[in-house]
Design a protein around this motif. Structure first.
Motif, PDB file in Angstrom:
ATOM      1  N   LEU A 148       1.215   1.797   5.256  1.00  0.00           N
ATOM      2  CA  LEU A 148       1.006   1.724   3.806  1.00  0.00           C
ATOM      3  C   LEU A 148      -0.443   2.052   3.439  1.00  0.00           C
ATOM      4  O   LEU A 148      -0.735   2.493   2.327  1.00  0.00           O
ATOM      5  CB  LEU A 148       1.381   0.337   3.302  1.00  0.00           C
ATOM      6  CG  LEU A 148       2.883   0.016   3.422  1.00  0.00           C
ATOM      7  CD1 LEU A 148       3.150  -1.448   3.123  1.00  0.00           C
ATOM      8  CD2 LEU A 148       3.694   0.912   2.510  1.00  0.00           C
ATOM      9  N   GLU A 149      -1.358   1.822   4.398  1.00  0.00           N
ATOM     10  CA  GLU A 149      -2.776   2.119   4.112  1.00  0.00           C
ATOM     11  C   GLU A 149      -3.031   3.630   4.019  1.00  0.00           C
ATOM     12  O   GLU A 149      -3.994   4.071   3.422  1.00  0.00           O
ATOM     13  CB  GLU A 149      -3.682   1.546   5.211  1.00  0.00           C
ATOM     14  CG  GLU A 149      -3.896   0.035   5.146  1.00  0.00           C
ATOM     15  CD  GLU A 149      -2.662  -0.724   5.620  1.00  0.00           C
ATOM     16  OE1 GLU A 149      -2.102  -0.346   6.658  1.00  0.00           O
ATOM     17  OE2 GLU A 149      -2.250  -1.677   4.925  1.00  0.00           O
ATOM     18  N   GLU A 150      -2.161   4.404   4.646  1.00  0.00           N
ATOM     19  CA  GLU A 150      -2.403   5.855   4.684  1.00  0.00           C
ATOM     20  C   GLU A 150      -1.851   6.513   3.419  1.00  0.00           C
ATOM     21  O   GLU A 150      -0.899   7.278   3.443  1.00  0.00           O
ATOM     22  CB  GLU A 150      -1.745   6.452   5.934  1.00  0.00           C
ATOM     23  CG  GLU A 150      -2.389   5.976   7.216  1.00  0.00           C
ATOM     24  CD  GLU A 150      -1.611   6.409   8.453  1.00  0.00           C
ATOM     25  OE1 GLU A 150      -2.027   7.387   9.085  1.00  0.00           O
ATOM     26  OE2 GLU A 150      -0.602   5.780   8.777  1.00  0.00           O
ATOM     27  N   GLU A 151      -2.523   6.198   2.326  1.00  0.00           N
ATOM     28  CA  GLU A 151      -1.982   6.565   1.024  1.00  0.00           C
ATOM     29  C   GLU A 151      -1.872   8.061   0.786  1.00  0.00           C
ATOM     30  O   GLU A 151      -0.856   8.572   0.356  1.00  0.00           O
ATOM     31  CB  GLU A 151      -2.880   5.973  -0.056  1.00  0.00           C
ATOM     32  CG  GLU A 151      -2.220   4.849  -0.794  1.00  0.00           C
ATOM     33  CD  GLU A 151      -3.027   4.435  -1.973  1.00  0.00           C
ATOM     34  OE1 GLU A 151      -3.403   5.339  -2.759  1.00  0.00           O
ATOM     35  OE2 GLU A 151      -3.315   3.245  -2.099  1.00  0.00           O
ATOM     36  N   ASN A 152      -2.944   8.761   1.061  1.00  0.00           N
ATOM     37  CA  ASN A 152      -2.942  10.182   0.722  1.00  0.00           C
ATOM     38  C   ASN A 152      -2.590  11.050   1.921  1.00  0.00           C
ATOM     39  O   ASN A 152      -3.195  12.093   2.149  1.00  0.00           O
ATOM     40  CB  ASN A 152      -4.310  10.590   0.162  1.00  0.00           C
ATOM     41  CG  ASN A 152      -4.557   9.914  -1.163  1.00  0.00           C
ATOM     42  OD1 ASN A 152      -3.605   9.627  -1.901  1.00  0.00           O
ATOM     43  ND2 ASN A 152      -5.812   9.630  -1.465  1.00  0.00           N
ATOM     44  N   VAL A 185      -4.776  14.458   1.334  1.00  0.00           N
ATOM     45  CA  VAL A 185      -4.036  15.488   0.589  1.00  0.00           C
ATOM     46  C   VAL A 185      -3.803  14.979  -0.823  1.00  0.00           C
ATOM     47  O   VAL A 185      -3.297  13.876  -1.006  1.00  0.00           O
ATOM     48  CB  VAL A 185      -2.641  15.733   1.212  1.00  0.00           C
ATOM     49  CG1 VAL A 185      -1.992  16.949   0.591  1.00  0.00           C
ATOM     50  CG2 VAL A 185      -2.738  15.869   2.698  1.00  0.00           C
ATOM     51  N   GLN A 186      -4.162  15.790  -1.783  1.00  0.00           N
ATOM     52  CA  GLN A 186      -3.850  15.438  -3.158  1.00  0.00           C
ATOM     53  C   GLN A 186      -2.500  16.050  -3.504  1.00  0.00           C
ATOM     54  O   GLN A 186      -2.129  17.107  -2.976  1.00  0.00           O
ATOM     55  CB  GLN A 186      -4.932  15.971  -4.114  1.00  0.00           C
ATOM     56  CG  GLN A 186      -6.335  15.437  -3.824  1.00  0.00           C
ATOM     57  CD  GLN A 186      -6.355  13.912  -3.677  1.00  0.00           C
ATOM     58  OE1 GLN A 186      -5.805  13.178  -4.504  1.00  0.00           O
ATOM     59  NE2 GLN A 186      -6.969  13.423  -2.596  1.00  0.00           N
ATOM     60  N   VAL A 187      -1.771  15.378  -4.378  1.00  0.00           N
ATOM     61  CA  VAL A 187      -0.414  15.857  -4.703  1.00  0.00           C
ATOM     62  C   VAL A 187      -0.449  17.304  -5.180  1.00  0.00           C
ATOM     63  O   VAL A 187       0.404  18.117  -4.819  1.00  0.00           O
ATOM     64  CB  VAL A 187       0.225  14.947  -5.769  1.00  0.00           C
ATOM     65  CG1 VAL A 187       1.448  15.606  -6.380  1.00  0.00           C
ATOM     66  CG2 VAL A 187       0.639  13.640  -5.138  1.00  0.00           C
ATOM     67  N   GLY A 188      -1.472  17.635  -5.949  1.00  0.00           N
ATOM     68  CA  GLY A 188      -1.561  18.994  -6.480  1.00  0.00           C
ATOM     69  C   GLY A 188      -1.690  20.044  -5.375  1.00  0.00           C
ATOM     70  O   GLY A 188      -1.421  21.232  -5.607  1.00  0.00           O
ATOM     71  N   GLU A 189      -2.088  19.615  -4.182  1.00  0.00           N
ATOM     72  CA  GLU A 189      -2.281  20.583  -3.086  1.00  0.00           C
ATOM     73  C   GLU A 189      -0.994  20.830  -2.298  1.00  0.00           C
ATOM     74  O   GLU A 189      -0.894  21.780  -1.533  1.00  0.00           O
ATOM     75  CB  GLU A 189      -3.356  20.060  -2.122  1.00  0.00           C
ATOM     76  CG  GLU A 189      -4.716  19.949  -2.759  1.00  0.00           C
ATOM     77  CD  GLU A 189      -5.698  19.177  -1.868  1.00  0.00           C
ATOM     78  OE1 GLU A 189      -6.861  19.598  -1.830  1.00  0.00           O
ATOM     79  OE2 GLU A 189      -5.300  18.182  -1.248  1.00  0.00           O
TER      80      GLU A 189
END
Ligand SMILES: NC(=O)C1=CN([C@@H]2O[C@H](COP(=O)(O)OP(=O)(O)OC[C@H]3O[C@@H](n4cnc5c(N)ncnc54)[C@H](O)[C@@H]3O)[C@@H](O)[C@H]2O)C=CC1
Ligand SMILES: O=C(O)CCC(=O)C(=O)O
Length: 481
Positions: free
Chosen positions: A404-408, A456-460
């Motif tokens: 759960l800590e590995e959010e992005n 990673v950002q969602v937009g990527e």
């Protein structure tokens, strides 16, 4: 991760990553934690085999590739409710039918679904699979996978899973029942009584104690049967193409003919392979002891049935039990006749022959266990996490679960042609991010790569996905987060 509201699903990508970046981030879905909860309950109720396929991290981050309600699943052939319930709890759309489908109807339905569950009757040929544009995974709720074109499926990026031994015990028990039933001619006596005839005979009725059981194929079922048969006082010999450890005092014999020479009862437990087709035919019946018995609960292709009919009419074979046939009907009903198999009527006329409608694995225990195993251990894990352990047509790959800590962090799954230079190109694309862990393996023409990439950002994600899709080696790309 908060999904970007402005990113829309790309048309035509349904099979790959539809809604990976869609607005309903499944981490926020009410069912988001149900996989972990489900798996924890499975691991206690079904401990041994779940442990075999990997354990569940308590802090596991649920990776859900779709809006759960968009995942469409078609279950055919009366798949047990245990499996259906797990899928429905995940929030998927599940359509469950009790029968198989004729090819044209199957093609219509398969076009629309991401997951299909079948048993032994549904033929997933290259023709059918070519239409399955959205299909990610096939669950065979049985042991045999000969009904699926496994290589074609792999080349389309479709993983196939089965249940390798949850019904083995049921088959072994059926065979034990059949050995005694044949030895005592119980089928005939019972039929006579149903017709009002009292026929008290002991001629050619035998105890099974001290008789020799010859098992062809000493795998999960054959070896289980070996133990049961010895416990009832039988001697056991077996023939297998592989050298295998004997259970109890059973003995492996070097050739099929050695087995046929010695066995009073011959029972088949081999898969449907080119080498096993008609492996029991005229020459083999000639080789058997006079008055021996034959049992086939493996596949209908393995016994030459016209040759069996001749051997039984000649009195060479004293009885037989068949559970499987070259042609089997798609649904229950009055179909077992001469138009299904040309010799059907001749077979039904024989004495001391037990004919059952492919029920070797049809017990409540087996079907429940298969439902849980195929769905809980294979399908859900594959859909949600991309783990292929247990797949019969893909390389078996596993990455430890994200926490759960590995959010992005996103998980990239790239199924590709097994040709030189792919990893370099893929890693050029992934290399813009931090590749935390990666695994890649191949099986034949197909390779499977899984990588967890952080920051990673969602937009990527869309860009990442499209760059992977553009590679000529691509079979299927999925991005889970
Ligand atoms: N009637 C029913 O409802 C059921 C039928 N089955 C059938 O039974 C078959 C056997 O099941 P399992 O024991 O679980 O399979 P398994 O894979 O555990 O064992 C099969 C054994 O056959 C051996 N074998 C392969 N080719 C051979 C050959 N040419 N000659 C001799 N041995 C050969 C293999 O080495 C292996 O040891 C399945 O493939 C399936 O078709 C399975 C479950 C239920
Ligand atoms: O139960 C079924 O439909 C099929 C059983 C079987 O033949 C298998 O598990 O291979």
């Amino acid at each position: 991760m908060t999904p970007a509201q402005d990113i829309k699903p790309v048309a035509g990508l349904e099979r790959a990553v539809r809604n990976s970046w869609d607005q309903n981030n499944l981490s926020n879905s009410p069912t988001a934690f149900s996989l972990a909860a489900q798996q924890q309950s499975l691991s206690s109720s079904f401990g041994g085999s779940f442990a075999r396929r990997g354990s569940v991290a308590e802090n596991m981050k649920p990776l859900k590739p779709f809006n759960t309600e968009d995942v469409k699943i078609l279950l055919l052939e009366n798949v047990n409710k245990s499996g259906q319930d797990i899928l429905r709890k995940q929030g998927y759309q599940v359509e469950a039918l009790t029968t198989s489908l004729p090819e044209d109807q199957l093609i219509e339905k398969i076009r629309d679904v991401q997951v299909i569950g079948i048993r032994s009757k549904t033929k997933l040929t290259d023709r059918v699979l070519a239409e399955a544009k959205n299909l990610l995974v096939i669950g065979c709720f049985c042991i045999g996978t000969n009904q699926v074109d496994l290589e074609y499926a792999a080349r389309q990026g479709i993983a196939v899973f089965n249940s390798p031994f949850a019904n083995s015990r049921s088959v072994a028990e059926l065979v034990i029942a059949e050995i005694i039933t044949l030895a005592r001619q119980l089928g005939d006596r019972s039929n006579e009584m149903h017709r009002g005839t009292w026929n008290k005979v002991s001629a050619k009725c035998w105890e099974i104690r001290g008789k020799t059981l010859g098992i062809i194929g000493y795998g999960h079922i054959g070896s289980q049967l070996s133990v049961l048969a010895e416990a009832m006082g039988m001697k056991v010999i077996y023939y297998d193409v592989v050298t295998l450890m004997a259970m109890g005092t059973a003995r492996q014999v070097p050739t099929l003919n050695d087995l046929l020479d010695e066995a009073d009862f011959v029972t088949l437990h081999v898969p449907d392979l080119p080498e096993t087709r008609n492996m029991m035919s005229t020459a083999q019946f000639d080789k058997m002891k006079h008055g021996a018995y034959l049992i086939n609960a493996s596949r209908g292709s393995v016994v030459d049935i016209p040759a069996l009919i001749k051997a039984m009419n000649a009195g060479k074979i004293a009885g037989a039990a068949l559970d499987v046939y070259p042609n089997e009907p798609a649904a229950n009903g009055d179909y077992f006749n001469g138009s299904l198999n040309t010799w059907g009527d001749d077979l039904r006329q024989l004495h001391n022959i037990i004919l059952t409608p492919h029920i070797g694995g049809s017990t409540e225990e087996a079907q429940r266990a298969i439902g849980i195993e195929v769905v809980g251990e294979a399908l859900v894990r594959y859909i949600n996490q991309g783990i292929t352990v247990g797949s019969v047509n893909m390389p078996e790959t596993q990455l430890r679960s994200l926490t759960l800590e590995e959010e992005n962090t996103a998980r990239v799954i790239y199924i590709h042609k097994n040709v030189p230079g792919v990893l370099r190109k893929v890693n050029e694309i992934l290399g813009d991010h931090n590749v935390d862990k990666q695994i890649s393996d191949s099986k034949g023409d197909v390779a499977y790569l899984m990588a967890d990439i952080s920051n990673v950002q969602v937009g990527e994600i869309k860009d990442l996905y499209e760059r992977l899709e553009a590679l000529s080696s691509r079979i299927l790309t999925r991005v889970l987060y």
